[in-house]
Design a protein around this motif. Sequence first.
Motif, short mmCIF file in Angstrom:
data_model
loop_
_atom_site.label_atom_id
_atom_site.label_comp_id
_atom_site.label_asym_id
_atom_site.label_seq_id
_atom_site.Cartn_x
_atom_site.Cartn_y
_atom_site.Cartn_z
N MET A 195 8.91 -6.08 -30.52
CA MET A 195 9.07 -7.14 -31.58
C MET A 195 9.52 -6.40 -33.22
N THR A 196 9.50 -5.25 -33.87
CA THR A 196 10.11 -4.57 -34.40
C THR A 196 12.24 -4.51 -34.70
N GLN A 197 12.04 -4.71 -33.35
CA GLN A 197 13.05 -4.27 -32.83
C GLN A 197 14.19 -6.45 -32.32
N ALA A 198 13.07 -7.12 -32.18
CA ALA A 198 13.20 -8.31 -32.56
C ALA A 198 13.92 -9.03 -33.45
N THR A 199 12.71 -8.76 -33.95
CA THR A 199 12.83 -9.08 -36.01
C THR A 199 14.27 -8.88 -36.53
N ARG A 200 14.57 -7.18 -36.57
CA ARG A 200 15.52 -7.03 -36.99
C ARG A 200 16.76 -7.02 -36.38
N GLU A 201 17.12 -7.12 -35.11
CA GLU A 201 18.21 -8.35 -34.25
C GLU A 201 18.21 -9.49 -34.96
N ALA A 202 17.05 -10.03 -34.89
CA ALA A 202 17.31 -11.68 -35.72
C ALA A 202 17.87 -11.76 -36.98
#
Length: 212
Positions: A195-202
């Motif tokens: 979840m954190t990784q997806a948020t950062r990439e977004a």
Amino acid sequence: MSSSSAVLTDDSTLSRLDRALLKLESSLNLIGGIVIFLLVLMAVWNVFGRKIFNAPVPGYVDWTEQLMALFAFLGLAYCQREGGHIRMDIVVSRLHGRILWFAEWISILFMLIVTTALVYGTWFHFQRSFDLNAPNFSRDSSIDISLPLWPAKLIVPFALAILWLRLILQLWGYWRALRTGEDKPVGVPLPDDPMTQATREARTVSGREDDT
């Protein structure tokens, strides 16, 4: 304090060296991106020039092959710094503390050994192509328009040398974490949950960063 990637910074020597090398890595990564954009423009020019004016780009394949070395290798160190390379972390994702840092340290050590061998081999591959006494300083050239090959061959050991420096810093960072037992060491990419990784990439794609 944390950057837009999962790499923490502080006032230590390791962190200062990390940020200094990041400036070079970011510049090289930008050059790689610009090259990709130029290749797209050249491809469009080649298609329309051939279709409409019967005048394709001379040596289109030769230019593409040479420029591929730029975007394929210049971003290696930047991607390593950001923890963006594909890897199998089924086991590592379940580790914590010193055991995790030891596993990371071992993997970086193996990468460093392989990268050292690649720098050595690609440098001599460049030397076999470069000759000060030859036309265009080149002993070999492309098939179509005879582009010298040594510039593209020089890019590879140069980019790998920057990656080698990044691996040295990460080896230092993981060793310090292994020695001190800290949970969030500086200068190395920290593991994120999906979840954190997806948020950062977004946020990276949208151009927005969290200031908190």
